[in-house]
Design an enzyme around this catalytic site. Structure first.
Site, PDB file in Angstrom:
ATOM      1  N   TYR A  67      23.711 -14.068  41.795  1.00 58.36           N
ATOM      2  CA  TYR A  67      25.002 -13.416  41.576  1.00 58.36           C
ATOM      3  C   TYR A  67      25.500 -12.829  42.894  1.00 58.36           C
ATOM      4  O   TYR A  67      24.720 -12.560  43.817  1.00 58.36           O
ATOM      5  CB  TYR A  67      24.903 -12.313  40.523  1.00 58.36           C
ATOM      6  CG  TYR A  67      24.072 -11.111  40.931  1.00 58.36           C
ATOM      7  CD1 TYR A  67      24.644 -10.027  41.585  1.00 58.36           C
ATOM      8  CD2 TYR A  67      22.707 -11.053  40.652  1.00 58.36           C
ATOM      9  CE1 TYR A  67      23.891  -8.929  41.959  1.00 58.36           C
ATOM     10  CE2 TYR A  67      21.939  -9.962  41.017  1.00 58.36           C
ATOM     11  CZ  TYR A  67      22.541  -8.897  41.672  1.00 58.36           C
ATOM     12  OH  TYR A  67      21.785  -7.797  42.049  1.00 58.36           O
ATOM     13  N   CYS A  68      26.816 -12.652  42.996  1.00 56.93           N
ATOM     14  CA  CYS A  68      27.436 -12.016  44.158  1.00 56.93           C
ATOM     15  C   CYS A  68      28.728 -11.356  43.685  1.00 56.93           C
ATOM     16  O   CYS A  68      28.991 -11.301  42.489  1.00 56.93           O
ATOM     17  CB  CYS A  68      27.676 -13.031  45.276  1.00 56.93           C
ATOM     18  SG  CYS A  68      28.789 -14.382  44.826  1.00 56.93           S
ATOM     19  N   THR A  69      29.524 -10.860  44.600  1.00 58.89           N
ATOM     20  CA  THR A  69      30.687 -10.057  44.221  1.00 58.89           C
ATOM     21  C   THR A  69      31.701 -10.833  43.387  1.00 58.89           C
ATOM     22  O   THR A  69      32.052 -10.441  42.274  1.00 58.89           O
ATOM     23  CB  THR A  69      31.378  -9.495  45.470  1.00 58.89           C
ATOM     24  OG1 THR A  69      30.411  -8.842  46.291  1.00 58.89           O
ATOM     25  CG2 THR A  69      32.469  -8.509  45.082  1.00 58.89           C
TER      26      THR A  69
END
Length: 304
Positions: A184-186
């Site tokens: 996951y990331c922003t």
């Protein structure tokens, strides 16, 4: 396409990307800059032969017109916009540039996110996977982003920039190729490359959070569950809320004393300028510096 927002709110912040072939990046940069200046938008837009990656802020009317115009380009007709309601511009100026990559990874292993990435999971699907104790959860951001907020059980990457990930993966999870990996990331763009790289390196069961953390936080069903702290963002807000629980946990810790805090400051030493977590007391005690050495540095900003 893009979500409906409260039309009485004046300003919006948009976050978006698309991995599509761009034959003439310079032409797209010129078109984007003209459009944004005409609409009074500010922010950062990166263009490369692999696609478009941007985040801008402006009035509701201007942002909606920007999305309408961008969607008329067939290359970006289906591009999703993540939308935040804000009370003002969250960028000071407009920056539109051609880059080698729309998110710098510099992988020696050939990857192409427009052809292969990890399987995209909706917020609910990602939440359900998070509850499995056998999955490996990799935070696809830098260490300082993790420090103010992250998913429960996620691995903290000891990296300062995204391009350090290939080496980090080789050193830290070489034995996870047969395990389920969640990334996951922003907003999702970094996971497109991260998951593509993992698959190219022989990791067999790779997933990514579709739309990133910001989409997860807006989902009406999961309501940011299993997220701890806040989410770091690359604009003047610095961090935003994700977990709807009013009793959410503060995970950020002051660099100096270890007390809970969610305040980032930039080191007053001009030769350093490191952004770090610091509680109000230590901001004064350390004169807004990240270390004792920086407190006595010759080139310092006036920390007030």
């Amino acid at each position: 396409m893009f979500e409906q927002v409260n039309r009485s709110t004046e300003y919006l912040c948009l976050l978006y990307y698309a991995f599509v072939p761009v034959d003439d990046p310079e032409a797209l940069v010129r078109a984007q800059e003209i459009l944004c200046r005409e609409l009074g938008l500010r922010g950062r837009i990166l263009v490369a032969t692999e696609g478009l990656n941007g985040t801008v802020s402006g009035t509701r009317e201007s942002c909606e017109e920007y999305m309408r115009v961008v969607h008329t380009d067939l290359r970006f007709a289906s591009m999703s916009f993540k939308i935040d309601v804000v009370d003002r511009h969250v960028f000071r100026k407009l920056f539109v540039r051609v880059k080698k990559e729309i998110v710098t990874f510099r992988s020696e292993t050939p990857i192409n996110p427009s052809q292969q990435t990890g399987k995209h999971l909706s917020p609910k699907e990602f939440y359900e996977r998070l509850t499995d104790p056998n999955v490996v959860v990799v935070d696809g951001r830098a260490d300082y982003e993790y420090d103010i907020g992250h998913f429960e059980g996620a691995i903290r990457p000891d990296i300062a920039t995204f391009r350090e990930f290939p080496e980090w993966i080789k050193k830290n999870i070489p034995d996870a190729k047969d395990k389920t990996i969640l990334t996951y990331c922003t907003g999702g763009v970094r996971c497109e490359k991260l998951s593509a790289y993992l698959m190219a390196e022989g990791y067999n069961d790779v997933y990514q959070l579709d739309g990133g953390i910001v989409t997860y936080g807006k989902d009406s069903e999961v309501k940011g569950a299993l997220w701890k702290g806040r989410c770091y963002v690359f604009d003047e807000r610095v961090a935003v809320e994700i977990n709807a629980d009013p009793n959410r946990v503060i995970v950020g810790r002051c660099r100096h004393c270890g007390e809970p805090t969610e305040e980032y400051v930039n080191c007053a030493n001009h030769e350093c300028h490191e952004q770090h977590l610091s509680c109000p007391y230590c901001q004064v005690a350390f004169n807004q510096s990240c270390s004792i050495a920086c407190m006595t540095a010759p080139r310092r900003a006036n920390a007030g």
